[in-house]
Design an enzyme around this catalytic site. Structure first.
Site, PDB file in Angstrom:
ATOM      1  CD  GLU A 110      -4.361 -15.843   0.042  1.00 18.07           C
ATOM      2  OE1 GLU A 110      -4.457 -17.071   0.249  1.00 18.07           O
ATOM      3  OE2 GLU A 110      -4.411 -15.466  -1.366  1.00 18.07           O
TER       4      GLU A 110
ATOM      5  CG  PHE B 118       1.269  -2.092  -6.230  1.00 17.25           C
ATOM      6  CD1 PHE B 118       0.471  -1.559  -5.366  1.00 17.25           C
ATOM      7  CD2 PHE B 118       1.037  -3.151  -6.913  1.00 17.25           C
ATOM      8  CE1 PHE B 118      -0.185  -2.567  -4.755  1.00 17.25           C
ATOM      9  CE2 PHE B 118       0.153  -4.021  -6.459  1.00 17.25           C
ATOM     10  CZ  PHE B 118      -0.713  -3.880  -5.414  1.00 17.25           C
TER      11      PHE B 118
ATOM     12  CB  CYS C  99      -4.188  -5.343   3.563  1.00 19.01           C
ATOM     13  SG  CYS C  99      -5.292  -6.791   3.786  1.00 19.01           S
TER      14      CYS C  99
ATOM     15  NE  ARG D  26     -12.315  -4.959   6.046  1.00 16.38           N
ATOM     16  CZ  ARG D  26     -12.003  -5.980   6.275  1.00 16.38           C
ATOM     17  NH1 ARG D  26     -11.761  -6.857   7.410  1.00 16.38           N
ATOM     18  NH2 ARG D  26     -11.851  -6.901   4.937  1.00 16.38           N
TER      19      ARG D  26
END
Ligand code: NAD
Length: 428
Positions: free
Chosen positions: A150, A248, A259, A326
């Site tokens: 994903e 980015f 991630c 996270r």
């Protein structure tokens, strides 16, 4: 297609909802019974733009349901997606115990042909292990294991799922490719069918490359600061080249989230296991740590000491448009400030609830203005667009000293300096 999704978190819930939206019959499974109950009651446990309406619509249409019973879901569904966590272990390798547990549980409920699809991010060769595990616990199970990584981004997960750049389907047999293509046909995106190992590797290689781009521009931002160049202009100039691309290449306090940090350290570990020391990626990690430390040093240089300083923090989520904290760099910075005795107040449009337990010493406030009131310095740590439109003139007046550190290059330096802020950012 009848589909089960095991794990109803950021990936599982959004995937299941989008599958239902295009007409599939979806059962989302989770072993957290409170989560299942709250989803059944119409409460969405995560903030993701557009998700709540889509869940409600598809539940009402009878295409989406929630359960804690893997058995029921496996019985009803030809294709079973696994979307459970694959967290890092202390040494950086991947904890595959969630995947293994689901493989075992699914195995015992398989009575006829089933396709088991790994959507979690896993090390290369995990699919082979999943197939072996299912066969071990149910030798007569007729299965194919598929890898379907994903690529959604939190904050635009629904949009990404509905309009993907590409869909990667890694198969070890042709039999599984047909139904997988059928599932994704409505999404009108290029479908790339690969072998199982390549699909798994694509995900780690892609995420590591994106992190590499971030660390690259962050290293360039240091050179910009030392030479008087402007990293934004450099990134624009680089990014206009189609071979490079602008995405980015935004300098900041570094990447975080659930991630990138774990996937990069996982890829280093996977490579190590296969006999290659991926030093390039180690440096990506080093630059990322350095970027946060450089930012803290800049703030400290201005304040001299953190002890008893009132520091306001804007943004706790690991990036804008999400409530996910996270491995958020913003949280790491709050912890560092608190550890040195600073009195930190913070505001985030969505993430304060989830941040509270990670930084219990930080006082959460109801607005950005309340964070700034009486502060010795204000830090922008998450790129929430809302922050651009704050009443900056009034904010400046309410601060004890107008020190503004923009860790995401979100604000306009000229405007902020014109308002009287002592403004510092990353490489501009
Ligand atoms: P998450 O923690 O938000 O969700 C995982 C869910 O799985 C939780 O609700 C948990 O209760 C449930 N679960 C755990 N064990 C289970 C079991 N045995 N049976 C049923 N449910 C179980 O995690 P996430 O962010 O959705 O990530 C899932 C995977 O997808 C990870 O491998 C991650 O790396 C990958 N991924 C995440 C993103 C992202 O942006 N979050 C993007 C791409 C890939």
């Amino acid at each position: 297609m009848n589909i089960a999704i095991v794990g109803s978190g950021y990936v599982g819930l959004v995937t299941g909802t989008c599958f239902a939206e295009v007409g599939h019959q979806v059962i989302c499974v989770d072993n957290d019974i409170r989560k299942v109950q709250s989803l059944r009651d119409g409460h969405i446990p995560i903030y993701e733009p557009g998700l709540e309406d889509l869940v409600k619509k598809n539940v009402a249409a009878g295409r989406l349901s929630f359960t804690d019973s893997i058995g029921d879901a496996v019985e009803a569904s030809k294709v079973i997606f696994i979307a459970v966590p694959t967290p890092p272990q202390a040494d950086g390798s991947v904890d595959l115990s969630y995947i293994e547990a689901v493989a075992r549980e699914v195995a015992v409920h398989i009575k006829e042909y089933r396709i088991v699809v790994d959507k979690s991010t896993v090390p290369v060769k995990t699919g082979e292990r999943v197939a072996i595990t299912i066969k071990r616990y149910n030798p007569s199970a007729d299965i194919d294991v598929v890898s379907n990584p994903e690529f959604l981004r939190e904050g635009s997960a629904v949009e990404d799922l509905m309009n993907p750049d590409r869909i990667v389907i890694g198969v070890s047999s042709e039999r599984a490719a047909g139904p997988m293509k059928e599932i994704y046909e409505p999404f009108k995106a290029p479908i790339m069918v690969t072998d199982l190992n390549s699909a798994e590797l694509i995900k780690h290689a892609a995420n590591s490359f994106l992190a590499l781009k971030i660390s690259y521009i962050n290293a360039v931002s240091l050179i910009c600061e030392k030479s008087g160049a402007n990293v934004e202009q450099v990134a624009d100039g680089m990014g206009a080249d189609k071979r490079i691309g602008r995405a980015f290449l935004n300098a900041g306090i570094g990447y975080g989230g659930s991630c990138f940090p774990k996937d990069i350290s996982a890829f280093i570990h996977i490579s190590q296991d296969l006999g290659y020391d991926f030093k390039l990626l180690r440096e990506v990690e080093n630059i990322n740590v350095l970027q946060k430390e450089r930012f803290l040093k800049k703030v400290k240089e201005a304040l001299w000491l953190f002890k008893d300083k009132k520091i306001g923090v804007l943004g706790l989520a690991f990036k804008g448009n999400t409530d996910d904290v996270r491995s958020s760099v913003a949280i790491g910075i709050c912890q560092a400030l608190v550890a040195e005795g600073a009195k930190v107040r913070a505001y985030d449009p969505q993430a304060m609830g989830k941040a509270r337990s990670l930084v219990p010493e930080v006082v959460m406030t109801e607005s950005a203005e309340a964070v700034a009131e009486g502060a010795d310095a204000l830090l922008v740590l998450t790129e929430w667009n809302d922050f651009k439109a704050l009443p900056w003139a009034a904010i400046k007046k309410s601060m004890v000293s107008p020190l503004l550190f923009d860790g995401r290059n979100l604000l306009n330096p000229v405007e902020m300096r014109a308002l009287g802020f002592t403004y510092a950012d990353i490489g501009r």
